[in-house]
Motif scaffolding. Structure first.
Motif, PDB file in Angstrom:
ATOM      1  N   ARG A 181     -11.410  16.102  21.375  1.00 52.61           N
ATOM      2  CA  ARG A 181     -12.763  15.280  20.512  1.00 52.61           C
ATOM      3  C   ARG A 181     -13.662  14.886  21.015  1.00 52.61           C
ATOM      4  O   ARG A 181     -14.717  14.590  20.759  1.00 52.61           O
ATOM      5  N   ASN A 182     -14.248  15.373  22.690  1.00 48.91           N
ATOM      6  CA  ASN A 182     -15.064  14.824  23.181  1.00 48.91           C
ATOM      7  C   ASN A 182     -16.149  16.534  22.955  1.00 48.91           C
ATOM      8  O   ASN A 182     -17.103  15.661  24.211  1.00 48.91           O
ATOM      9  N   ASP A 183     -15.905  17.209  22.663  1.00 49.06           N
ATOM     10  CA  ASP A 183     -16.442  18.979  23.342  1.00 49.06           C
ATOM     11  C   ASP A 183     -17.967  18.006  22.354  1.00 49.06           C
ATOM     12  O   ASP A 183     -18.068  17.524  21.091  1.00 49.06           O
ATOM     13  N   THR A 184     -18.563  19.104  22.256  1.00 47.40           N
ATOM     14  CA  THR A 184     -20.620  19.300  21.953  1.00 47.40           C
ATOM     15  C   THR A 184     -20.210  19.646  20.312  1.00 47.40           C
ATOM     16  O   THR A 184     -21.245  18.832  19.979  1.00 47.40           O
ATOM     17  N   TYR A 185     -19.613  19.749  19.410  1.00 48.23           N
ATOM     18  CA  TYR A 185     -19.526  20.170  18.552  1.00 48.23           C
ATOM     19  C   TYR A 185     -18.942  19.403  17.438  1.00 48.23           C
ATOM     20  O   TYR A 185     -19.592  19.093  16.660  1.00 48.23           O
ATOM     21  N   ILE A 186     -18.231  18.328  18.653  1.00 44.53           N
ATOM     22  CA  ILE A 186     -17.959  17.132  17.626  1.00 44.53           C
ATOM     23  C   ILE A 186     -18.495  15.995  17.857  1.00 44.53           C
ATOM     24  O   ILE A 186     -19.379  15.668  16.886  1.00 44.53           O
ATOM     25  N   GLU A 187     -19.100  16.365  18.991  1.00 43.51           N
ATOM     26  CA  GLU A 187     -20.548  15.230  19.032  1.00 43.51           C
ATOM     27  C   GLU A 187     -22.145  15.825  18.205  1.00 43.51           C
ATOM     28  O   GLU A 187     -22.519  14.707  17.296  1.00 43.51           O
ATOM     29  N   ALA A 188     -22.109  16.893  17.908  1.00 45.33           N
ATOM     30  CA  ALA A 188     -23.441  17.138  16.948  1.00 45.33           C
ATOM     31  C   ALA A 188     -22.288  16.804  15.684  1.00 45.33           C
ATOM     32  O   ALA A 188     -23.772  16.327  14.795  1.00 45.33           O
ATOM     33  N   ALA A 189     -21.391  17.369  15.437  1.00 41.15           N
ATOM     34  CA  ALA A 189     -21.053  16.412  14.482  1.00 41.15           C
ATOM     35  C   ALA A 189     -21.561  14.934  13.604  1.00 41.15           C
ATOM     36  O   ALA A 189     -22.061  14.829  12.365  1.00 41.15           O
ATOM     37  N   ARG A 190     -20.786  13.866  14.593  1.00 40.43           N
ATOM     38  CA  ARG A 190     -21.062  12.406  14.653  1.00 40.43           C
ATOM     39  C   ARG A 190     -22.882  12.342  14.502  1.00 40.43           C
ATOM     40  O   ARG A 190     -22.850  11.537  13.569  1.00 40.43           O
ATOM     41  N   ALA A 191     -22.889  13.296  15.296  1.00 40.54           N
ATOM     42  CA  ALA A 191     -25.149  12.891  15.049  1.00 40.54           C
ATOM     43  C   ALA A 191     -25.181  13.020  13.496  1.00 40.54           C
ATOM     44  O   ALA A 191     -26.207  12.590  13.264  1.00 40.54           O
ATOM     45  N   VAL A 192     -25.212  14.201  13.141  1.00 39.48           N
ATOM     46  CA  VAL A 192     -25.543  14.171  11.703  1.00 39.48           C
ATOM     47  C   VAL A 192     -25.116  13.425  10.636  1.00 39.48           C
ATOM     48  O   VAL A 192     -25.309  13.821   9.877  1.00 39.48           O
ATOM     49  N   GLY A 193     -24.272  12.364  11.038  1.00 39.59           N
ATOM     50  CA  GLY A 193     -23.693  11.298  10.036  1.00 39.59           C
ATOM     51  C   GLY A 193     -22.242  12.034   9.380  1.00 39.59           C
ATOM     52  O   GLY A 193     -21.611  11.106   8.174  1.00 39.59           O
ATOM     53  N   ALA A 194     -21.213  13.174   9.975  1.00 37.38           N
ATOM     54  CA  ALA A 194     -20.253  13.946   9.033  1.00 37.38           C
ATOM     55  C   ALA A 194     -19.350  12.749   9.176  1.00 37.38           C
ATOM     56  O   ALA A 194     -19.150  11.509  10.702  1.00 37.38           O
ATOM     57  N   SER A 195     -18.416  12.224   7.887  1.00 36.09           N
ATOM     58  CA  SER A 195     -17.230  11.103   8.882  1.00 36.09           C
ATOM     59  C   SER A 195     -16.263  11.540   8.766  1.00 36.09           C
ATOM     60  O   SER A 195     -16.309  12.568   9.366  1.00 36.09           O
ATOM     61  N   THR A 196     -15.768  10.575   9.604  1.00 38.37           N
ATOM     62  CA  THR A 196     -14.294  10.920  10.176  1.00 38.37           C
ATOM     63  C   THR A 196     -13.761  12.472  10.106  1.00 38.37           C
ATOM     64  O   THR A 196     -12.589  12.819  10.011  1.00 38.37           O
ATOM     65  N   GLY A 197     -13.180  11.953   8.261  1.00 37.14           N
ATOM     66  CA  GLY A 197     -12.198  12.624   7.708  1.00 37.14           C
ATOM     67  C   GLY A 197     -12.902  14.050   7.511  1.00 37.14           C
ATOM     68  O   GLY A 197     -11.826  14.667   7.728  1.00 37.14           O
ATOM     69  N   ARG A 198     -13.738  13.965   7.694  1.00 39.87           N
ATOM     70  CA  ARG A 198     -14.605  15.708   7.731  1.00 39.87           C
ATOM     71  C   ARG A 198     -14.905  16.372   9.132  1.00 39.87           C
ATOM     72  O   ARG A 198     -14.862  17.711   9.049  1.00 39.87           O
ATOM     73  N   ILE A 199     -14.519  15.624   9.655  1.00 39.46           N
ATOM     74  CA  ILE A 199     -14.254  16.409  11.807  1.00 39.46           C
ATOM     75  C   ILE A 199     -13.532  17.024  11.695  1.00 39.46           C
ATOM     76  O   ILE A 199     -13.265  17.677  12.390  1.00 39.46           O
ATOM     77  N   ILE A 200     -12.323  15.389  10.992  1.00 38.07           N
ATOM     78  CA  ILE A 200     -10.871  16.255  11.659  1.00 38.07           C
ATOM     79  C   ILE A 200     -10.490  16.971  10.801  1.00 38.07           C
ATOM     80  O   ILE A 200      -9.553  18.071  11.384  1.00 38.07           O
ATOM     81  N   VAL A 201     -10.995  17.248   9.720  1.00 41.37           N
ATOM     82  CA  VAL A 201     -10.496  18.631   8.728  1.00 41.37           C
ATOM     83  C   VAL A 201     -11.553  19.282   9.201  1.00 41.37           C
ATOM     84  O   VAL A 201     -10.633  21.056   9.289  1.00 41.37           O
ATOM     85  N   ARG A 202     -12.529  19.330   9.071  1.00 41.59           N
ATOM     86  CA  ARG A 202     -12.972  20.563   9.449  1.00 41.59           C
ATOM     87  C   ARG A 202     -13.473  21.513  10.871  1.00 41.59           C
ATOM     88  O   ARG A 202     -13.658  22.420  11.336  1.00 41.59           O
ATOM     89  N   ASN A 203     -13.188  20.522  12.522  1.00 45.58           N
ATOM     90  CA  ASN A 203     -13.760  20.524  13.253  1.00 45.58           C
ATOM     91  C   ASN A 203     -12.675  20.497  14.053  1.00 45.58           C
ATOM     92  O   ASN A 203     -12.059  21.541  15.520  1.00 45.58           O
ATOM     93  N   ILE A 204     -11.602  19.596  13.778  1.00 51.94           N
ATOM     94  CA  ILE A 204     -10.807  19.453  14.859  1.00 51.94           C
ATOM     95  C   ILE A 204      -9.105  19.816  14.510  1.00 51.94           C
ATOM     96  O   ILE A 204      -8.163  20.872  14.933  1.00 51.94           O
ATOM     97  N   LEU A 205      -9.311  19.956  13.217  1.00 53.57           N
ATOM     98  CA  LEU A 205      -7.712  20.384  12.469  1.00 53.57           C
ATOM     99  C   LEU A 205      -7.197  21.942  12.876  1.00 53.57           C
ATOM    100  O   LEU A 205      -6.719  22.817  13.477  1.00 53.57           O
ATOM    101  N   PRO A 206      -8.654  23.077  12.865  1.00 56.09           N
ATOM    102  CA  PRO A 206      -8.341  24.433  12.990  1.00 56.09           C
ATOM    103  C   PRO A 206      -8.340  24.469  14.155  1.00 56.09           C
ATOM    104  O   PRO A 206      -7.222  25.447  15.257  1.00 56.09           O
ATOM    105  N   ASN A 207      -8.714  23.642  15.811  1.00 58.36           N
ATOM    106  CA  ASN A 207      -8.036  23.559  16.877  1.00 58.36           C
ATOM    107  C   ASN A 207      -6.810  22.820  16.999  1.00 58.36           C
ATOM    108  O   ASN A 207      -6.103  23.955  18.645  1.00 58.36           O
ATOM    109  N   VAL A 208      -6.432  22.066  16.473  1.00 54.54           N
ATOM    110  CA  VAL A 208      -5.189  21.922  16.704  1.00 54.54           C
ATOM    111  C   VAL A 208      -3.722  22.848  15.697  1.00 54.54           C
ATOM    112  O   VAL A 208      -2.501  23.056  16.188  1.00 54.54           O
ATOM    113  N   THR A 209      -3.967  23.237  14.847  1.00 56.03           N
ATOM    114  CA  THR A 209      -3.703  24.649  14.328  1.00 56.03           C
ATOM    115  C   THR A 209      -2.474  25.515  15.188  1.00 56.03           C
ATOM    116  O   THR A 209      -1.207  25.321  15.183  1.00 56.03           O
TER     117      THR A 209
END
Length: 304
Positions: free
Chosen positions: A188-216
């Protein structure tokens, strides 16, 4: 005065530096060949699925067909595994029992994923009071013995395969929750997650697009092991009369029927017992092989 060193272009025959050589990562299902036990387990599970799907075709008799004139018959050329106390063919019931056990296990693991996966990801990503509350709830569920908790839930909901699978799914939810939460905390604190937050991505989008593939990947691993646990749990509930309704064939109900006639026909206990043992063992070895493959993949990714 020293002569300047002239840099000559490297010829095509010069060997490339070792660091420039790309690493070859193992992909696909090559990890199956690393351990013979994992390969055999995978083949056994595929065979079991094939038998379950083709049960109406390959079964020599109807699983519920009774013939009291042949009750408790020993194995023969007509009935390869003998018959039960109602004269039903044991092999046919074993084949149809594979269908019931696998479907029940898939239902239970699906319920586990529906409950544990989103709660684990949200708890790991959001944190705070939600994470604290969910962890305490999962601690309570894990503090109660699994079979006792399943029996309690079935006693409230009533006997039946759907109710039993709901109970097993709830029992297995803490395992999926903890794996999903731990995997989310890791990224959750990796660089690409921080970048997604910086560009204004919503929490739901970050979870689906960035976190879920790594949790799978770890979730697939724990789901494979949970399938074996669900098979054993379904057999236990059916053995106690809280799973499938008679006369539906199930490995657990076959064990229950065979136990009542063990003094007369002791051989009838072995087929369903061996089927349950091998299925649980196969799913366990499959999960172990997937775990080793996941560790190897992460290690190669860290080195490259």
């Amino acid at each position: 005065m020293t002569n300047p060193v002239k840099l000559m272009p490297a010829s095509s025959t010069d060997p490339e530096p070792e660091a420039a050589t790309p690493r070859v990562r193992s992909g696909g299902v090559g990890w199956l060949w690393k351990k013979p036990a994992t390969l055999l387990s995978t083949l056994f599970i595929l065979l079991l699925i094939t038998v379950a799907v083709l049960a109406p075709v390959i079964s020599p008799f109807a699983p519920d067909a009774q013939n009291l004139m042949e009750r408790l018959a020993p194995p023969s050329s007509k009935h390869w595994l003998g018959t039960d106390e109602y004269g039903r063919d044991a092999l046919s019931r074993l084949i149809f029992g594979a269908r019931v056990s696998l479907l029940a296990a898939v239902q239970a693991v699906s319920i586990t994923l529906v409950l544990g996966l989103p709660l684990g990801i949200i708890a790991g990503y959001v944190g705070g009071w939600f994470d604290t509350v969910m962890n305490r709830v999962m601690d309570v569920l894990m503090s109660v013995p699994s079979l006792v908790l399943a029996l309690t839930i079935v006693a409230v909901l009533g006997p039946g395969i759907t109710e039993a699978m709901l109970a097993i799914g709830i029992v297995l939810t803490p395992r999926t929750f903890r794996v999903a939460r731990a995997s989310t905390l890791e990224v959750r604190n990796d660089t690409y997650i921080e970048a997604a937050r910086a560009v204004g991505a919503s929490t739901g989008r970050i979870i689906v697009r960035n976190i879920l593939p790594n949790v799978t990947p770890p979730i697939i691993l724990v789901s494979a092991v949970s399938l074996g646990t669900a098979v054993a749990a379904e057999a236990s509930l059916s053995f106690l009369g809280l799973g499938v309704r008679p006369p539906t064939a199930s490995w657990g109900s076959m064990l229950d029927n065979a136990a009542s006639t063990m003094g007369i026909a002791p051989l009838h206990v072995w087929p369903p017992g061996i089927a349950i043992f091998l299925t649980v063992l196969a799913f366990t070895y499959l999960g172990e092989g997937m775990r080793a493959a996941l560790i190897r993949t992460r290690s190669n990714g860290a080195k490259s």
